[in-house]
Design a protein around this motif. Structure first.
Motif, PDB file in Angstrom:
ATOM      1  N   GLN A 162    -136.334 -62.513 -98.486  1.00 51.31           N
ATOM      2  CA  GLN A 162    -135.882 -61.758 -97.275  1.00 51.31           C
ATOM      3  C   GLN A 162    -135.351 -60.494 -98.100  1.00 51.31           C
ATOM      4  N   ASN A 176    -136.857 -56.498 -97.909  1.00 53.81           N
ATOM      5  CA  ASN A 176    -136.191 -55.214 -97.353  1.00 53.81           C
ATOM      6  C   ASN A 176    -135.647 -54.295 -98.628  1.00 53.81           C
ATOM      7  N   ASP A 221    -134.757 -54.484 -91.634  1.00 53.73           N
ATOM      8  CA  ASP A 221    -133.205 -54.629 -90.957  1.00 53.73           C
ATOM      9  C   ASP A 221    -132.527 -53.538 -91.551  1.00 53.73           C
TER      10      ASP A 221
END
Length: 291
Positions: A140, A144, A174
Motif C-alpha cells: 500500500q 502510493n 490516498d
C-alpha cells in the motif's frame, strides 16, 4: 503521467541501474523508512544509499520474480481485460527529486500502474484476512509512493501465490498518505542520507551491527548519563526476557504433560504443536499454531 523520465533502463547494465537507484528513494524503500517493513530497516536503506553495503546478491527467489513478471503481467491482462505497458525508465517526482519510481507496468488510458508480486504459499495470509481480501501494508505504501511520483489515480497489484493462485487488488490514491510520505521521504533523505547521519537502530538491525562493527578493540567507552533511559531499558528488558523465557518454558512443560506420548496436539481442529522424536532419539517440541 506527470513524472520526469530521469533515465532510460532498456539497455542499462545492472550495476549502473543500482547506482541510479541510490540517487533517491524508491518504492521498495518506503515501508522500511516508515518502520513498517517486514524485510528491511531504515538503517539498511541508509547504508545502501550511501554505498556502505553491497547490493543483495542475486538468488533463485529474485530470478523467479524476474522470469515470472511478464507471465503475471499477461495473466493480469487476460483476467481483467486491462492492457498494460512495460516502462523502461526510472521516473522522478517533478517537485521532489529524491522520490524515484521503477514501475513494473503502466496502464494506458486509466492513469494507473501495475505492481507485480510473486510469493510462496506461506505468505497467503498476507493477502487474506479470513476470507476477506487484503493488501500488505508494504505494498500500500509502495503503490502510493508510485502514485505520488507519477500522478496516477490508482494502482493495481497482481500477485502469484504458490506458483498457481493468481490474485489482483486495486489501491486507490490516498492524498493524506501521499502528503505524509513526501514529508517522511524528504526528511529521511535530507536528515540522514545527505547529512550522513545514521537513522535509529532497530531490533532487525542485528546483522547490520555485526557488519558495521565486525571486530572488537581492547578499549572501552564511557556511556554518558544522557543515555540513562537506554541503559535502564537494557537492564529492565533483560530481566523481563528472563522471566518471559521461564514462563514460556513453564507453559511448554504443562502442554508436554498433556501430550504425553502423542506427537501432535490439536486445538480447535488445528495443529497447535508437535513433540516428535528426531533421528538422534530426542524429542523436539515445536509450536505450529498462532503467529
Amino acid at each position: 503521467m506527470q513524472a520526469i523520465r530521469l533515465v532510460g533502463t532498456k539497455d542499462m547494465e545492472h550495476d549502473e541501474w543500482l547506482e541510479w537507484r541510490r540517487s533517491g528513494i524508491g518504492g521498495s524503500d518506503v515501508a522500511a523508512i516508515c518502520g513498517l517493513s517486514r524485510y528491511k530497516s531504515a538503517l539498511e536503506v541508509y547504508l545502501d544509499k550511501i554505498g556502505e553495503i553491497p547490493p543483495i546478491a542475486d538468488n533463485p527467489k529474485m530470478k523467479a520474480g524476474r522470469i515470472l513478471e511478464p507471465v503475471v503481467a499477461d495473466w493480469f491482462e487476460e483476467e481483467t481485460g486491462i492492457r498494460v505497458q512495460k516502462q523502461n525508465y526510472i521516473f522522478q517526482h517533478k517537485d521532489h527529486p529524491c522520490m524515484l519510481a521503477n514501475i513494473d507496468r503502466w496502464v494506458p488510458g486509466e492513469n494507473a500502474g501495475l505492481e507485480i508480486k510473486n510469493t510462496g504459499e506461506y505468505s497467503r495470509n498476507h493477502w487474506f484476512d479470513g476470507n476477506t481480501e487484503v493488501i500488505p501494508t508494504e505494498y500500500q505504501l509502495q503503490a502510493n509512493h508510485y502514485m505520488a511520483v507519477t500522478g496516477a489515480d490508482k494502482w493495481y497489484v497482481a500477485v502469484l501465490i504458490g506458483g498457481w493462485d493468481f490474485q489482483w487488488r486495486v489501491i486507490e490514491r490516498d492524498e493524506n498518505l501521499i502528503n505524509s510520505l513526501i514529508t517522511i521521504e524528504e526528511n529521511f533523505w535530507n536528515d540522514h542520507v545527505i547529512a550522513r547521519a545514521l537513522p535509529e537502530v532497530k531490533a532487525q538491525d542485528t546483522n547490520l551491527m555485526n557488519y558495521m562493527f565486525p571486530r572488537s578493540a581492547s578499549t572501552s567507552v564511557n556511556i554518558s548519563e544522557v543515555y540513562y533511559d537506554l541503559v535502564n531499558r537494557l537492564l529492565v528488558t533483560k530481566t523481563a526476557l528472563k522471566q518471559a523465557e521461564e514462563d514460556h518454558e513453564d507453559v511448554k512443560n504443562k502442554v508436554k504433560q498433556l501430550m504425553g506420548e502423542n506427537e501432535l496436539a490439536i486445538w480447535k481442529d488445528e495443529k497447535l504443536c508437535s513433540w516428535k522424536t528426531n533421528a538422534r532419539g530426542s524429542r523436539v517440541f515445536k509450536i505450529l499454531g498462532g503467529n
